[in-house]
Write a protein that holds these residues in place. Structure first.
Motif, PDB file in Angstrom:
ATOM      1  N   ALA A   6     -28.613  58.456   9.896  1.00 26.35           N
ATOM      2  CA  ALA A   6     -28.789  57.372   8.936  1.00 26.35           C
ATOM      3  C   ALA A   6     -27.842  56.213   9.228  1.00 26.35           C
ATOM      4  N   GLY A   7     -26.568  56.524   9.474  1.00 31.85           N
ATOM      5  CA  GLY A   7     -25.593  55.476   9.770  1.00 31.85           C
ATOM      6  C   GLY A   7     -25.924  54.734  11.044  1.00 31.85           C
ATOM      7  N   THR A   8     -26.366  55.466  12.070  1.00 30.42           N
ATOM      8  CA  THR A   8     -26.717  54.837  13.352  1.00 30.42           C
ATOM      9  C   THR A   8     -27.913  53.907  13.192  1.00 30.42           C
ATOM     10  N   ILE A   9     -28.909  54.349  12.422  1.00 31.51           N
ATOM     11  CA  ILE A   9     -30.088  53.504  12.198  1.00 31.51           C
ATOM     12  C   ILE A   9     -29.699  52.219  11.483  1.00 31.51           C
ATOM     13  N   ILE A  10     -28.835  52.332  10.466  1.00 33.18           N
ATOM     14  CA  ILE A  10     -28.374  51.141   9.748  1.00 33.18           C
ATOM     15  C   ILE A  10     -27.634  50.208  10.704  1.00 33.18           C
ATOM     16  N   GLY A  11     -26.793  50.781  11.560  1.00 35.74           N
ATOM     17  CA  GLY A  11     -26.060  49.967  12.527  1.00 35.74           C
ATOM     18  C   GLY A  11     -26.979  49.264  13.503  1.00 35.74           C
ATOM     19  N   THR A  50     -11.436  52.231  12.534  1.00 37.29           N
ATOM     20  CA  THR A  50     -11.311  51.658  11.196  1.00 37.29           C
ATOM     21  C   THR A  50     -12.489  52.064  10.321  1.00 37.29           C
ATOM     22  N   TYR A  51     -13.691  52.006  10.870  1.00 37.33           N
ATOM     23  CA  TYR A  51     -14.881  52.412  10.111  1.00 37.33           C
ATOM     24  C   TYR A  51     -14.788  53.872   9.672  1.00 37.33           C
ATOM     25  N   VAL A  52     -14.316  54.732  10.568  1.00 41.65           N
ATOM     26  CA  VAL A  52     -14.198  56.155  10.251  1.00 41.65           C
ATOM     27  C   VAL A  52     -13.185  56.372   9.125  1.00 41.65           C
ATOM     28  N   LEU A  53     -12.063  55.666   9.195  1.00 45.98           N
ATOM     29  CA  LEU A  53     -11.048  55.792   8.148  1.00 45.98           C
ATOM     30  C   LEU A  53     -11.599  55.322   6.799  1.00 45.98           C
ATOM     31  N   LEU A  54     -12.282  54.175   6.802  1.00 47.65           N
ATOM     32  CA  LEU A  54     -12.878  53.681   5.567  1.00 47.65           C
ATOM     33  C   LEU A  54     -13.944  54.659   5.053  1.00 47.65           C
ATOM     34  N   GLY A  55     -14.705  55.242   5.984  1.00 48.58           N
ATOM     35  CA  GLY A  55     -15.711  56.231   5.602  1.00 48.58           C
ATOM     36  C   GLY A  55     -15.086  57.448   4.946  1.00 48.58           C
ATOM     37  N   ALA A  56     -13.932  57.870   5.455  1.00 50.05           N
ATOM     38  CA  ALA A  56     -13.231  59.010   4.864  1.00 50.05           C
ATOM     39  C   ALA A  56     -12.782  58.698   3.441  1.00 50.05           C
ATOM     40  N   ALA A 139     -22.272  47.071   2.754  1.00 52.16           N
ATOM     41  CA  ALA A 139     -23.461  47.882   2.478  1.00 52.16           C
ATOM     42  C   ALA A 139     -23.315  49.283   3.073  1.00 52.16           C
ATOM     43  N   ALA A 140     -22.803  49.356   4.296  1.00 54.57           N
ATOM     44  CA  ALA A 140     -22.614  50.653   4.950  1.00 54.57           C
ATOM     45  C   ALA A 140     -21.613  51.512   4.178  1.00 54.57           C
ATOM     46  N   LEU A 141     -20.559  50.892   3.651  1.00 53.33           N
ATOM     47  CA  LEU A 141     -19.565  51.645   2.885  1.00 53.33           C
ATOM     48  C   LEU A 141     -20.160  52.185   1.588  1.00 53.33           C
ATOM     49  N   LEU A 142     -21.050  51.433   0.975  1.00 52.14           N
ATOM     50  CA  LEU A 142     -21.746  51.958  -0.196  1.00 52.14           C
ATOM     51  C   LEU A 142     -22.613  53.150   0.193  1.00 52.14           C
ATOM     52  N   GLY A 143     -23.221  53.070   1.373  1.00 58.08           N
ATOM     53  CA  GLY A 143     -23.991  54.201   1.871  1.00 58.08           C
ATOM     54  C   GLY A 143     -23.118  55.424   2.079  1.00 58.08           C
ATOM     55  N   ALA A 144     -21.918  55.216   2.629  1.00 57.13           N
ATOM     56  CA  ALA A 144     -20.982  56.321   2.829  1.00 57.13           C
ATOM     57  C   ALA A 144     -20.516  56.889   1.494  1.00 57.13           C
ATOM     58  N   LEU A 145     -20.354  56.024   0.495  1.00 55.73           N
ATOM     59  CA  LEU A 145     -19.956  56.473  -0.839  1.00 55.73           C
ATOM     60  C   LEU A 145     -20.997  57.426  -1.419  1.00 55.73           C
TER      61      LEU A 145
END
Length: 233
Positions: A6-11, A50-56, A139-145
């Motif tokens: 899902a994340g890859t498709i959004i990217g 940075t993205y991974v840390l924010l995702g965590a 938007a991606a961070l909301l998806g991770a949330l």
């Protein structure tokens, strides 16, 4: 695996937007000293970190809400927030004074680290680049949330970073031609991506028993599995 896909498709879907917004940064990297691939990959790894840390961070918040029995409402809320951001044209954090001051400092650090062209400085500028204001990242961070667990949040944002990376490497290799060709033609990139994401999260939260899109209510009930909330994918 579902969060990664899902994340890859959004990217990938949002990569045209990234081409215009972050393409100039890719072109500006002074990679002659370090070599093209070492310099650019170091930069991409920094941004991905940075993205991974924010995702965590946001995934952990989402996991806490899921454990409290808010998994379905959280998914619907994420979809609603994405729609709200879309309608309001993504009000930027730059209007918030503390963030604006932090952003200015990041820009200065970014410029300073780029001057000598050392490989580890490319990594550091990538870390900073991942924090720069971007509606697609929001938007991606909301998806991770809404992904349900800390690990899913990490994997979702890792996929997002991997999805946005290839187009920047292509631009860095081909020059400014692609950026110039895309300017003025990608204004609908974020609305389309965010619209699809919002619909997906709302459908998932409704529990309509649609395989891979909207699992039934029983599948979305939060239980303790090895000490953490299961994914609702």
């Amino acid at each position: 695996m579902e969060s990664l896909i899902a994340g890859t498709i959004i990217g990938l879907m949002g990569s045209l937007h990234c081409a215009v917004m972050c393409g100039p940064i890719a072109l500006a990297l002074p990679v002659r000293r370090s070599g093209f691939w070492l310099g650019h990959i170091s930069h991409q790894v920094g941004k991905l970190s940075t993205y991974v840390l924010l995702g965590a961070l946001v995934g952990t918040l989402g996991a806490g809400l899921s454990l409290a029995g808010w998994q379905q409402p959280l998914s619907i809320l994420v979809g609603a927030m994405l729609l709200l951001g879309l309608i309001s044209k993504w009000p930027t954090l730059m209007k918030w004074g503390p963030y604006r001051r932090m952003y200015t400092k990041m820009q200065l650090a970014f410029t300073k680290k780029l001057k000598d062209g050392k490989p580890h400085h490319f990594f550091m500028t990538g870390l900073i680049n991942g924090l720069l204001p971007c509606g697609l990242v929001y938007a991606a961070l909301l998806g991770a949330l809404g992904s349900g667990t800390t690990m899913n949040g990490i994997v979702f944002m890792a996929g997002f970073g991997l999805g946005t990376g290839p187009v920047l490497l292509i631009i860095a290799r081909s020059g400014s031609y692609i950026i110039n060709a895309l300017k003025g033609r990608v204004r609908y990139a974020i609305p389309v991506v965010v619209g699809i994401m919002s619909i997906f999260f709302i459908l998932r939260g409704l529990g309509l028993s649609i395989p891979y899109v909207s699992p039934g209510d029983e599948m979305l009930k939060t239980e303790m599995v090895n000490g953490e909330a299961p994914s609702c994918h």
